[in-house]
Design a protein around this motif. Structure first.
Motif, PDB file in Angstrom:
ATOM      1  N   GLN A 339       0.812  -1.208   0.000  1.00 19.55           N
ATOM      2  CA  GLN A 339       0.000   0.000   0.000  1.00 19.55           C
ATOM      3  C   GLN A 339       0.847   1.260   0.000  1.00 19.55           C
ATOM      4  O   GLN A 339       1.679   1.429   0.800  1.00 19.55           O
TER       5      GLN A 339
ATOM      6  N   SER B  41       0.449  -2.092  -6.560  1.00 20.69           N
ATOM      7  CA  SER B  41       1.288  -1.608  -5.459  1.00 20.69           C
ATOM      8  C   SER B  41       2.393  -2.598  -5.145  1.00 20.69           C
ATOM      9  O   SER B  41       3.518  -2.214  -4.805  1.00 20.69           O
ATOM     10  N   GLN B  83       0.646   4.621  -1.700  1.00 23.88           N
ATOM     11  CA  GLN B  83      -0.775   4.773  -2.024  1.00 23.88           C
ATOM     12  C   GLN B  83      -1.530   5.416  -0.859  1.00 23.88           C
ATOM     13  O   GLN B  83      -2.265   6.377  -1.033  1.00 23.88           O
ATOM     14  N   ASP B 162       2.282   6.026  -6.799  1.00 21.67           N
ATOM     15  CA  ASP B 162       1.140   5.161  -6.497  1.00 21.67           C
ATOM     16  C   ASP B 162       0.001   6.061  -6.067  1.00 21.67           C
ATOM     17  O   ASP B 162      -0.193   6.336  -4.907  1.00 21.67           O
TER      18      ASP B 162
HETATM   19 MG   LIG Z   1      -2.433  -0.412  -4.544  1.00 18.84          MG
END
Ligand SMILES: [Mg+2]
Ligand SMILES: Nc1ncnc2c1ncn2[C@@H]1O[C@H](COP(=O)(O)OP(=O)(O)OP(=O)(O)O)[C@@H](O)[C@H]1O
Lengths: 339, 241
Positions: A339, B41, B83, B162
Motif C-alpha cells: 500500500q 502496489s 498509495q 502510487d
Molecule cells: Mg495499490
C-alpha cells in the motif's frame, strides 16, 4: 540571554561550588546522581526514539566488570581496561542489535530480547564465581591515590570526573539534535518503510545510535565501578538495573535533554530519603513507596517530569504520544510494505 | 531506463505478481492500471525494494536492482510515493521533505542545501514550506502532495507514483494529473503512474500497462487499451458495472 541561559549558569555555579561546601556524604550522593544521570542519558539516546531497551544492564555490567577483572588479575590499568570493556559492550550490542534490526524486532519483542540479554550477563557473572566472586561481589585491589589505577580516595576527583562525564552525555544528546540525525531517527521510529523509501539506511542509523548508547553506558558502568570500588552482579547487571534505568529515565522524561538527569536526581534522592526516614524499622517499606511513586509518576506524567513541566510552560508545543514504550507495537511487519 | 523481466511475488500460496515483464523508456509517463488487488502496489514495492521478488529481474539503466534494500534503490534514482500516505507525523512538513532531500543524496549534501531543495519541492507541489507548517490536519489531497514532494526531493530519475486517487474529487484528480505531467515536462523525470480509475490517467500517459490478478494482460497506447476486449472485460467491465 534568556531564562534558559540563566538557569544553566546558576546550575553550573552550584556544581562548581558544591565540593567546597557540601559535606562528604552529600558529595557522595551527588557523584552517584551524576554518574547515573549519565547512564540514564545514554539509555535515552535510544529510548527517546521509542527503541526501548531492557538490555542496558548488560552493557553496564560488561563495562564495569571488564576493567575491574583486568586490573585485579593482570594489573592492567583501567585506562586500557575501560576501552576494552566498552569494546565488549559494543560487541554485545552488535551481536544482539544486528539480528533484531535485520528481522525488524521492535516494540514488546525488542524489549523481551534485550531483557534476556541483561539476564544472560548477570547469570554469566554469577556462574563465573571463581573469577568474579559471584553474587558475593567483587572488590578491586585498592592502591590508594593513583592516576594509573584511576583510584582516588578523595571524593573531589571523582566529583570532577562525574561532572565531566555527565556533561559529555548531554553533549552526545545535543550532537544528535544538531545534525539531521534526530529527524532521521524520529522518522525511523514512526515508519521504517517510509524512512527507507526516502533513502535512509534504517539499519545503519539504528545500529549507530545503539552502539553509541551501549558504549556510553559501559563507560558509566566503569566509572561507577572505579568510584565505589565494589561490584555486585545485582547492582550493575541484570533485569533489576535495566528496569531501574528504564524507569528513572522515563520518570524524568526521555524527550528532554535534562529529563534523564532529573530522573536520576529524583530517584536517588527519593531512595536515600526514604532509607534515612524509615531506617531499619520497616524493611521494605521504602522500596514499596518508591515503587508506588514511580508508577504514579509514569502514569500521570507520561512525558516525564521535565517533559510535563515544559509542557506547562509552553502548552501544545510538545505533542508526543502518551505511551512511550510502544510506538511500534507490531513486531516484524513484513506485510506493511504494501500500500 | 527500467527493464522488468519475469517478475513474480508470492505471498504464501498466493501469486500477487505473476511473470510480469515490461520496459520503461526514459522520459515517458507509463500508466500502470488494473482493478483492486491486481498487484500494482506490489509491483511498486518490488521495484522500490520494499519487498523482495520471489523471482525475476529488475534492471535500472542496465544495473540489476532486484532484491536491493529500499534506501539503495532510492540512491540509484528511484523515488516513490505510497498509495496510503505515510507522512512522518512527528516532523514538520519542511522536516519531512528536508530529510528526503538529505538522505536521498545519501547525506552527500549539506543540511542547508537539503532544506533549500525541500522548499523547492514543497513549492512545486503547492504546499507551504515555512518551518512551522505541520502535518496535523492535512487532508487527503495535501497528504498526497507531501508524498510527492518527499519523492521529488530525493532527486529521482524514475518516479513511482502510487496515486490511486481515491478520496480526491474530480478537480483534485485533474490537478494531480497535471502535476505529474508538469513534473515530467519540467524536471524530465520518467514516471510510472499507478491508478485504478482509467479516465484521468488516459489523458496524461504515453503508454499503459494493464494488470489483472498479477498478470500483464495489455500493453500499448491508451486509446488501444480502451478498445481491447480483454481490458474492457476484466477492467472496464468491472469498473463500469
Ligand atoms: Mg495499490
Ligand atoms: N504483504 C502482503 N502479504 C500478503 N498479501 C499481500 C501483501 N501485499 C499485497 N498482498 C495481496 O496481493 C494482492 C495485490 O495487492 P496490491 O496491493 O498490489 O494491489 P493493487 O493493485 O495495488 O490494488 P489497489 O488498486 O487496491 O491498490 C492483493 O490481493 C493483496 O491482498
Amino acid at each position: 540571554m534568556n531564562l534558559n541561559h540563566v538557569l544553566w549558569a546558576v546550575g553550573l555555579a552550584i556544581l562548581i561550588a558544591l565540593p567546597f561546601l557540601a559535606p562528604p556524604y552529600f558529595l557522595h550522593l551527588v557523584i552517584q546522581i551524576l554518574i547515573w544521570a549519565f547512564i540514564y542519558t545514554a539509555w535515552s539516546l535510544m529510548g527517546r526514539f521509542g527503541f526501548v531497551s531492557f538490555g542496558h544492564g548488560a552493557f553496564l555490567g560488561v563495562g564495569a566488570y571488564v576493567p575491574a577483572l583486568l586490573w585485579n588479575y593482570y594489573g592492567l590499568t583501567p585506562w586500557l581496561g575501560i576501552p576494552l570493556g566498552v569494546a565488549g559492550a559494543v560487541l554485545l550490542a552488535i551481536v544482539v542489535g544486528y539480528p533484531c534490526f535485520r528481522r525488524r524486532v521492535v516494540g514488546h519483542y525488542f524489549a523481551l530480547v534485550t531483557l534476556a540479554l541483561s539476564q544472560v550477563v548477570l547469570l554469566s557473572l554469577v556462574a563465573a564465581r571463581d573469577i568474579t566472586g559471584g553474587s558475593l561481589g567483587f572488590t578491586q585491589k585498592a592502591v590508594g591515590h593513583s592516576w594509573y589505577a584511576l583510584q582516588f580516595p578523595e571524593k573531589g576527583y571523582f566529583y570532577v570526573i562525574a561532572v565531566l562525564l555527565w556533561l559529555a552525555g548531554l553533549a552526545a544528546w545535543r550532537s544528535i539534535d544538531r545534525g539531521i540525525g534526530r529527524e532521521a531517527l524520529e522518522a525511523i521510529s514512526e515508519d521504517e518503510d517510509a524512512a527507507a523509501a526516502v533513502g535512509i539506511d534504517v539499519m545503519r542509523q539504528k545500529m549507530r545510535v545503539t552502539i553509541v548508547s551501549a558504549a556510553l553506558t559501559a563507560v558509566g558502568g566503569a566509572i561507577y565501578g572505579q568510584y565505589v570500588m565494589y561490584l555486585n552482579p545485582e547492582t550493575v547487571s541484570g533485569i533489576a538495573v535495566s528496569l531501574q534505568i528504564v524507569f528513572a529515565a522515563i520518570a524524568g522524561g526521555v524527550y528532554s535533554l535534562l529529563g534523564p538527569s532529573v530522573g536520576s536526581l529524583l530517584t536517588l534522592s527519593l531512595t536515600e530519603g526514604l532509607r534515612v526516614w524509615f531506617g531499619t524499622d520497616y524493611i521494605g517499606a521504602a522500596n514499596t513507596i518508591y515503587g508506588i511513586l514511580l508508577v504514579l509518576c509514569i502514569i500521570f506524567m507520561p512525558q516525564g517530569i521535565v517533559g510535563s513541566l515544559q509542557g506547562m510552560r509552553r502548552r501544545g508545543a510538545i505533542a508526543k504520544p502518551l505511551v512511550t514504550l510502544d510506538r511500534q507495537s507490531a513486531t516484524r511487519r513484513p506485510s506493511s510494505a504494501a500500500q | 531506463m527500467l527493464t522488468v523481466e519475469g517478475l513474480s511475488k508470492r505471498f504464501g500460496g498466493f501469486l500477487a505478481v505473476n511473470q510480469v515483464s515490461f520496459d520503461v523508456r526514459a522520459g515517458e509517463i507509463l500508466g500502470l492500471i488494473g482493478p483492486n488487488g491486481s498487484g500494482k502496489s506490489t509491483t511498486f514495492n518490488l521495484i522500490a525494494g520494499n519487498l523482495r521478488p520471489s523471482s525475476g529481474s529488475i534492471r535500472l539503466d542496465g544495473r540489476e536492482i532486484a532484491g536491493e534494500s529500499a534506501h539503495v534503490v532510492c540512491h540509484q534514482g528511484v523515488g516513490r510515493t505510497f498509495q496510503i500516505p505515510r507522512p512522518f507525523r512527528k516532523l514538520s512538513l519542511l522536516e519531512n521533505v528536508t530529510l528526503a532531500a538529505f538522505y536521498g543524496e545519501a547525506g552527500r549534501i549539506s543540511r542547508l542545501d537539503a532544506e533549500r531543495r525541500a522548499v523547492e519541492a514543497l513549492g512545486m507541489v503547492g504546499l507551504p514550506s515555512d518551518a512551522a507548517a505541520s502535518t496535523a490536519g492535512l487532508g487527503a489531497a495535501a497528504l498526497k502532495k507531501l508524498e510527492l514532494a518527499r519523492a521529488l526531493a530525493t532527486k529521482p530519475k524514475l518516479l513511482l507514483a502510487d496515486e490511486s486517487l481515491g478520496g480526491l474529487d474530480r478537480a483534485e484528480m485533474e490537478r494531480a494529473a497535471d502535476m505529474l505531467l508538469d513534473i515530467r515536462n519540467r524536471l524530465g523525470i520518467t514516471i510510472i503512474w499507478v491508478e485504478h480509475i482509467m479516465g484521468v490517467l488516459m489523458r496524461v500517459v504515453d503508454r499503459v500497462i494493464v494488470l489483472d490478478h498479477g498478470e500483464k494482460i495489455f500493453e500499448g497506447k491508451p486509446g488501444a487499451a480502451a478498445a481491447d476486449p480483454r481490458v474492457t472485460e476484466v477492467y472496464l467491465g468491472k469498473a463500469q458495472a
